[in-house]
Design an enzyme around this catalytic site. Sequence first.
Site, PDB file in Angstrom:
ATOM      1  N   HIS A  82       1.050  -0.791   0.188  1.00  0.00           N
ATOM      2  CA  HIS A  82      -0.029   0.080   0.178  1.00  0.00           C
ATOM      3  C   HIS A  82       0.888   1.130  -0.130  1.00  0.00           C
ATOM      4  O   HIS A  82       1.829   0.789   0.123  1.00  0.00           O
ATOM      5  CB  HIS A  82      -0.942   0.091   0.801  1.00  0.00           C
ATOM      6  CG  HIS A  82      -1.802   1.155   1.191  1.00  0.00           C
ATOM      7  ND1 HIS A  82      -1.525   2.538   1.488  1.00  0.00           N
ATOM      8  CD2 HIS A  82      -3.876   0.946   0.852  1.00  0.00           C
ATOM      9  CE1 HIS A  82      -2.527   3.073   1.317  1.00  0.00           C
ATOM     10  NE2 HIS A  82      -3.578   2.400   0.751  1.00  0.00           N
ATOM     11  N   GLU A 152      -3.606   3.367  -7.101  1.00  0.00           N
ATOM     12  CA  GLU A 152      -4.042   3.793  -6.197  1.00  0.00           C
ATOM     13  C   GLU A 152      -2.964   4.927  -6.508  1.00  0.00           C
ATOM     14  O   GLU A 152      -1.782   5.502  -5.823  1.00  0.00           O
ATOM     15  CB  GLU A 152      -3.891   3.644  -5.399  1.00  0.00           C
ATOM     16  CG  GLU A 152      -2.903   2.168  -4.794  1.00  0.00           C
ATOM     17  CD  GLU A 152      -2.190   2.481  -2.584  1.00  0.00           C
ATOM     18  OE1 GLU A 152      -3.177   2.792  -2.097  1.00  0.00           O
ATOM     19  OE2 GLU A 152      -1.880   2.234  -2.612  1.00  0.00           O
TER      20      GLU A 152
END
Length: 235
Positions: A82, A152
Amino acid sequence: MNGDKKSLGDLITTLNTASLNDETEVVCGAPTVYLDFARSNLDARIGVAAQNCYKVAKGAFTGEISPVMIKDCGVEWVILGHSERRHVFGESDELIGQKVAHALESGLGVIACIGEKLEEREAGTTEEVVYTQTQVIADNVKDWSKVVLAYEPVWAIGTGKTASPEQAQEVHEKLREWMRANVSEAVADSVRIIYGGSVTGANCKELGSQNDVDGFLVGGASLKPEFVDIINARA
């Protein structure tokens, strides 16, 4: 790093009682201390993911958790790479690759995250950045059926800025082409590429209608009842 037993319990009740699209796989990424709580209380049709793990099964790594511990809680997924792990905690591509390999070897499904920062997008290096990140992940994957790729754009996370549906589709399409050229035709066609970055109940239908957007990695909106609307974006 959000929630407590009360607020997460309320969310769990909302999800357990909601009408969810049968065609959509739902996985909730709970903080480590609440993995057991989430798995014990969520309906069996909803998966649970850890938000991170380490690259070995056990040892002198104070503060870390391993895939075998995650599985021991009945949890089947882990999120790796992430952007906050990369940019707040300084995790390298190499470390993330090692984590991916170990999590898959341990039998967890992996949600592997990639994405560029604002200065990289403005410098025109988006493709170069995401291809490099994806290469390191691909080098560590034997079975792609256990992997979901999450794109992302870092500049769109929690900022209220969302990549336009066209921007998201463009990167997803290019990632799929990269997979076709560097992994295989079959994997390019089958791998799920999901989008993360200020997804809301208001923009999910348009984002979800893009050809190569297969789902979402939902941040802040997953803490609100509108998460149900996002799950049902294609219903």
